[in-house]
Every structure is written in C-alpha cells, then in structure tokens.
Design a protein around this motif. Structure first.
Motif, short mmCIF file in Angstrom:
data_model
loop_
_atom_site.label_atom_id
_atom_site.label_comp_id
_atom_site.label_asym_id
_atom_site.label_seq_id
_atom_site.Cartn_x
_atom_site.Cartn_y
_atom_site.Cartn_z
N GLN A 36 0.81 -1.26 -0.08
CA GLN A 36 -0.09 0.08 -0.20
C GLN A 36 1.09 1.38 -0.05
OE1 GLN A 36 -3.46 0.55 -0.21
NE2 GLN A 36 -2.40 2.71 -0.77
N TRP A 37 0.76 2.18 -1.04
CA TRP A 37 1.67 3.23 -1.35
C TRP A 37 0.90 4.38 -0.51
CZ3 TRP A 37 6.60 3.74 -2.84
CH2 TRP A 37 7.15 2.59 -3.57
N ARG A 38 1.64 5.42 0.18
CA ARG A 38 0.80 6.58 0.54
C ARG A 38 1.73 7.80 0.11
NH1 ARG A 38 0.45 2.76 4.66
NH2 ARG A 38 -1.65 2.92 6.08
N LEU A 74 -3.48 7.52 1.95
CA LEU A 74 -3.44 6.18 0.95
C LEU A 74 -3.58 6.72 -0.18
CD1 LEU A 74 -5.68 3.62 3.30
CD2 LEU A 74 -3.26 3.72 2.77
N SER A 128 -5.34 5.45 -3.67
CA SER A 128 -6.21 4.37 -3.95
C SER A 128 -5.79 3.31 -5.04
CB SER A 128 -7.54 4.71 -4.41
OG SER A 128 -8.30 4.06 -4.82
N ASN A 171 -1.37 -0.67 -5.12
CA ASN A 171 -0.96 -1.96 -4.53
C ASN A 171 0.24 -2.88 -4.95
OD1 ASN A 171 -4.59 -1.45 -4.34
ND2 ASN A 171 -3.18 -1.27 -2.39
N TYR A 219 5.12 1.98 -7.89
CA TYR A 219 4.23 2.94 -7.95
C TYR A 219 4.64 4.11 -8.93
CZ TYR A 219 1.19 6.87 -7.21
OH TYR A 219 0.02 8.06 -7.65
N TYR A 265 6.61 9.92 -0.53
CA TYR A 265 5.95 8.72 -0.83
C TYR A 265 6.66 7.60 0.23
CZ TYR A 265 4.14 11.13 -4.91
OH TYR A 265 3.38 11.97 -5.68
N THR A 272 3.90 0.50 2.48
CA THR A 272 3.72 -0.27 3.70
C THR A 272 3.64 -1.86 3.10
OG1 THR A 272 2.85 1.36 5.17
CG2 THR A 272 2.33 -0.89 5.57
N THR A 281 6.84 -0.40 7.11
CA THR A 281 6.79 0.88 6.26
C THR A 281 8.36 1.12 5.74
OG1 THR A 281 4.87 1.65 7.47
CG2 THR A 281 6.07 3.37 5.98
#
Length: 707
Positions: A7-9, A14, A16, A19, A23, A37, A40, A49
């Motif tokens: 899961q990228w932030r 987050l 959307s 995954n 990314y 960026y 996790t 993370t």
C-alpha cells in the motif's frame, strides 16, 4: 512464506489502487514538489513501512519572469509590448487585445501600430505556452497621452457650407494661416483645436448649459441671443436677469461667451466651439461679494446657476502674494460637486496673465531675467481647488502665449493668442507679441462701444468706422486674448464632451482631457541657471513623462485640448471607470525649519503615504507654513513622488510678497496616474543671501487625492 501485500501513501494518505511493489504517479505538477511517498508491506505475520521518498519537481511549464508594462503614446504612434518567459522546449506566444487574440502576434514582442483613440485604455496580455502547459501575463494598459505634436494641424470638416463670414478666419478652430495680424507663424506651422467632423456629426454642445461668470453678458447680441436661456442670468447691480454691461470700452464676458457659444450657420460673425450650447451669465466681477460669488457658482439655489453644467471663470488674482485659503470661497467651489445630480459642475478657470509681470508684481528683474513666470499659478486660490480645470494659453504656432501664467496647478491648455495688431493699421514699434494673432470673437454691439469701436483700430477687422472685414456693425473683434480666451475654448470642448456623454462626472472630464491633450512645443528645453548656486540648477523642467504614463509640463499641463479625441473617448467612456475619490494626509515632522542661504543642498522634508486609499494619484495638495519674514521670490519649492517624478511648485523668482505665513496651499497635477504609496519628498532651495524659514509652530501637510 505468506504472500505480501503493498500500500503506497502520499504525504501519509493512502493512494487508491496503489498496491504493487512499484508505483508510477500521474504527471507531476509544481504542487507535487516535496511530496513524501512511502510503501507499507504486509503479510499475516506483520507489516513494515519503507523510508520516505521525496519527489522533486522541476517546472517544464512556462513561467513569466518579466510582465508586459503599460505604454503611453501619442495618436498615430506605435506602442511596443514585450514579455520575458522561461520554460522547457520551444515557447509559443499569443498576444491579446481586450481578451481577443491578435492575428499574427506570436512573438515575445508585439508592436501595436498607428495608435487611435479606440486604443485608449485597451488591455494587452500574452498567453505563453509549451508542451507542458500555458501561462497568461498580467494586463498592460495602453494610454493615448501627449498626442500629435505641435506641427500637426487638423481643423474641421464643415460640409454645411457655413455662411458665417468670420469663421474662415477663426484660426483656433481651423488654422490655415489666415490672421488679422502682421507677425504670423510660418506657413504650415499653425495648430488648432482639432474639431474634426464633430459639427457635421451633430456634436455642437446641444443640451449643455454654460455659465459665463464675468463682468457682464450682452444677452441681445446678434450672435449670442439664440443660445441665451431667457430669464436664467443675473445682474447683481440691478437685481434683474439681464447682465448686459453698461461700459462702452468692451465687455469681457460677451467676448468670452462668443468663443464658447456664438451661433453657427446664421450668416453672422463666426462660431463658438460649441455653437448649440445654452448660455447664461452672471456679472459677479462687477459686484463682488461672497453672496454674489455663491449665487454665481450655484451654491444659492434661489438663483438659476445651480442648473448650469459648465462654469467658465475667466478671472484671476492681481495680488503678488502667496495667500492662505479662504474657506468660504472654497466651500462654494467644492459645492459644485453636488450639481448635475452629483456628477459635479465643471469648473473651468483661466490660469492668469502674469508670466512677464504686471498684476501689481514688483522686483521683476529676477523672474524676467531667469525666464520663469513672475506670477505662479499657485498664487491664485481659485486655481488650487481639486475640481478646478486650470487653463493656460497657446499661440497658433504651438508656443506659450507671452503672458500665460505657469505652474503645477495647470491642467490643460487652450488658445489665447497674443495681441492681434497689424502694422498696416497701427504702424510698427510694438513688441513682437503685439503683432501676433489674437482671438476672433463677439464684441459689444455697435461702433459706439466695445473693443472694436470708433477711434480704436487694431487690424483689418477691428476698425471702429464700420469698414472692418466682416464687421460692418463693429460687433466683433480680432483683438481678444489672455488666458481669459483660453479657458472658454476649453469650456467649449467640454460642452461637446457632455453632449456626447451627459453621464460624465467632473473627474471623468478631467481624466479624458489629461488622456487626450496634445504635447505641444515638445522640444522646449528645461530652463537652467549656473549663477545662483554656482552650478547648474533647473529652474523649470522640460516635459516630464511620469510613471503613470502621462506627460506633464508646468507651462501646458497635460497639453493642448483636442476636441475630436476628447469626444471620441467620451462617447465610449465606461461608467465608474475612476471609482471613488478619496484622500490620505501625512505631516512632515518639523525638525529643521531653516532654509540655508545660497545652498543647492536645500532643506528636505519627507511624507509617508500608505497608499491603501487612494492607491492611484490624481492630485497632490500641499499646505505649507512659513516663518516670519519669509520672501517667496528667494525660494524654489519642489515635490517628488515615490517613483521619482519631480514637480516644481514654485520657481525661484516668482511671487514677490507674502501676506500670510500660514496655510499656503500648493497644488500639483504632475503625478496623475502614479502609485500613491511610498515616501514623498519635499525640497526647498534658497537663492538669497539670508536664511528663509518654515514655521516652527505648524508641521507641513501633504494630501494625496485620488482613487
């Protein structure tokens, strides 16, 4: 090993659908610069993370580094706008005028050729683009200012074939070098009011009422009576509505009125600038009192003056003093702002005739030898109200009339000519100015009265025996002059403007005149002196282009009125262009009050103007307080704006005595259109061997009026 999930932030939020182990972001924008960026990674045993990854975004889209700047040009001249921009790959440009793309205007510089009146206040901008985006510049305004130079004559078209016999000789309306004088300008050098096709288009002043406040008005004159409003004038001597002057040596008001509203196409005399305007007259100058002053200028509504649109006051002080403001007179003048349904009565004032002396001035050697005005426009209190349109006088060759008072209170220039004598009629021996053309206008009727009367001969028209050209009944003169003549020529232009657009306010009229008047005598050099302070010192400046884009000269104001240009702007003038009229006042701390003798260093005072309201200057008003024994002829007074524009408020050698030491008002129009905010600098220079002083009791006060 249990399967992994991702899961990228971005900045902790987050993303959307992000995954995967990697990314790819959308196309970056400048706002993404510095974004953080993280990823996790998780399975059934736990999660971890990543370290922060910081994104640096370098702009590829265009960016403007130098915006286009405002331009001020004359009619027929070119204006050049330019922009500087950066960005990746090749930049494309598209210039726009008032929001519309200009065909073929696709470089970093755009040249707008042949400026016309329709270009006044036009907005120019440019869109800069590349493969990564676009950016639009600020708007740059284009102003028509300075206009056509003095050598250009424009005249009028008159397809109605007027039978008025003197119209072809009225050089201020159409200058073809036909004069009733000997010392005429060189062929082709004459200029005029640029009437253009206004008369043929029906712009003749109809529906506008002009009030001539003077010595009298011959309401039955053959060339005026058709425009006189019956029962609306006033005679303060007789208490009647007939202000006809009983003197026989010439009625000043009758001649002033003819320059504004003499009828056209009636086969008589000549024509006024606005020949269909309505006329009223008040003989205040023959019966002076505060009551008659208020009645003449519309402050007392029991009289009819309050219904006037334009108030022409061809009068001036003869005092050699600097005087403090008369608050009662000021209240009457400012009351005119309430007239015309609060659009304001238009106050047109002659500058004065004291350039070379006279008017009670003494100790004239200084001003005459230095080449500066002996009487300053800032000596006349009626010149220094912010609603006054103060008018200087011009000759038909584009030079200042010999007598025309100068100073920073001047707004605009009209025509007054010189003295109109002809050698063939009166012989030689006079000054050069005596034989230059004067103005042709109405005179008292009959050969028994007036400037052109029995026994008084000046030229081929002014012959009191009835043999003058086109003047068999001696009801006209070619010898009227002075700024008394210049003011009504401008009043006539304003009447044309108000017919074209009755919604114009008093400020709109002033703004249009400032924007369209022509920069005459453009090559006039500054007047300098090397003997007073031992080094070169500027006594009077040449034309100055201020940072607001307006040309200004103490001799001519914003220049010679241009009727056709002014009407063209009036017809398309936007409502409420200028906004509210506001003021900000600042005081200069006293500190030193002594102006050192014979010192080019001078004495400096500064004022801080915040500039929140007003942000744009229309006028600078200065109240000065002088110490006991102050001699104004010793000192030069200068005011400079935050942008560095300098205005000389009083020349060394001008104003020869002072009757007051407190509250002397000085007005300057030289900063019109500039930004108000910043430090304003006041300087005093003393050319006399004894120290001069400001008051030790009262600080100096600067008020900026504007929008």
């Amino acid at each position: 090993m249990p399967p992994l999930t991702y899961q990228w932030r971005k900045n902790g939020a987050l993303i959307s659908g992000a995954n995967s182990p990697s990314y790819t972001s959308p196309a970056a924008v400048i706002a993404d610069n510095g974004a953080i960026y993280t990823a996790t990674v998780s399975n059934s045993q736990g999660s971890i993370t990543s370290n922060n990854a910081v994104l640096s975004v370098t702009s590829n889209a265009p960016s403007i580094t130098t915006q286009p700047s405002a331009q001020s040009v004359g009619l027929g001249q070119a204006a050049t706008f330019s922009v500087a921009a950066t960005g990746a790959s090749t930049l494309a440009y598209q210039w726009r005028k008032n929001g519309t793309a200009i065909t073929g205007a696709n470089s970093s510089t755009y040249n707008q050729p042949n400026a016309s009146q329709s270009d006044h206040n036009a907005l120019f901008s440019v869109v800069v683009s590349n493969n990564y985006g676009t950016v639009t510049s600020n708007n740059a305004v284009m102003r028509i200012s300075g206009g056509v130079n003095a050598a250009s004559a424009c005249g009028y078209t008159n397809t109605t074939a007027s039978a008025d016999p003197l119209l072809p000789y009225q050089w201020h309306l159409k200058n073809t070098n036909q004069y009733f004088a000997s010392n005429t300008p060189a062929a082709g050098s004459g200029i005029d009011l640029c009437m253009g096709g206004l008369w043929d288009a029906g712009i003749t002043g109809a529906g506008v009422t002009v009030n001539v406040i003077d010595e009298g008005l011959e309401i039955s004159h053959e060339d005026l009576s058709g425009n006189v409003l019956a029962g609306k004038s006033y005679n303060f001597f007789t208490g009647t509505t007939n202000p006809t002057n009983s003197v026989t040596t010439g009625d000043h008001g009758t001649s002033v009125a003819g320059l504004i509203v003499a009828s056209k196409d009636n086969g008589l005399g000549g024509s006024g600038v606005s020949p269909s305007a309505s006329l009223v007259g008040y003989n205040f100058l023959k019966a002076q009192s505060l009551l008659s002053f208020g009645a003449s200028f519309g402050a007392d509504t029991t009289y009819h003056a309050s219904n006037s649109d334009i108030f022409n006051f061809s009068a001036g002080t003869t005092a050699p003093a600097l005087d403090s403001t008369d608050l009662s007179i000021q209240a009457v003048i400012l009351n005119m702002l309430n007239l015309r349904s609060s659009k304001g009565g238009i106050f047109v004032k002659s500058a004065g005739n004291g350039f070379s002396g006279g008017n009670g001035l003494t100790a004239l050697a200084d001003c005459q030898s230095l080449g500066v005005t002996c009487q300053s426009a800032n000596q006349d209190n009626e010149n220094k109200h912010y609603n006054a349109i103060v008018v200087a006088s011009l000759n038909p060759d584009g030079s200042k009339s010999s007598y025309s008072t100068t100073g920073s209170a001047i707004w605009v220039t009209g025509f007054g000519g010189e003295y109109g004598y002809d050698v063939s009629v009166v012989g030689s021996g006079g000054s050069a100015a005596a034989y230059k053309p004067a103005m042709i206008t109405t005179d008292q009727s009959s050969c028994a009265a007036g400037y052109s009367r029995s026994g008084v001969n000046k030229n081929a028209l002014d012959k009191g025996n009835g043999t003058g050209i086109g003047n068999a009944n001696c009801s006209y003169t070619a010898g009227f002059n002075g700024t008394s003549s210049a003011a009504p020529t401008v009043s006539g232009v304003i009447a044309l403007m108000l017919q074209a657009n009755p919604a114009l306010t008093w400020r709109d009229v002033r703004h249009i005149l400032a924007s369209t008047s022509r920069r005459v005598n453009a090559t006039q050099a500054a007047i300098t002196n090397t003997t007073i302070f031992g080094s070169s010192f500027t006594l009077e400046q040449a034309w100055v282009l201020n940072s607001g884009g307006f040309w200004y000269h103490n001799w001519y104001g914003f220049g010679l009125a241009n009727a056709a240009a002014a009407v063209a702007i009036a017809q398309s003038y936007p409502t409420s262009l200028l906004g509210s009229f506001v003021a900000e006042t600042a005081s200069a701390a006293l500190g030193s009050t002594s102006i050192a003798p014979v010192s080019s260093a001078g004495l400096t005072k500064t004022f801080s103007i915040a500039g929140a309201a007003p942000s744009i200057v229309e006028q600078a008003e200065l109240f000065l307080h002088f110490g006991s024994g102050y001699v104004p002829t010793c000192t030069q007074i200068e005011l400079s704006s935050p942008q560095g524009t300098k205005s000389i408020l009083l020349n060394i050698g001008s104003a020869h005595t002072t009757a007051s030491v407190n509250g002397v008002k000085f007005m300057s129009n030289a900063f019109y259109g500039e930004a108000a905010a910043g430090t304003w600098t006041l300087k005093f220079f003393n050319g006399c061997p004894s120290a001069q002083s400001l008051s030790t009791a009262t600080a100096q006060q600067l008020t900026i009026w504007g929008r």
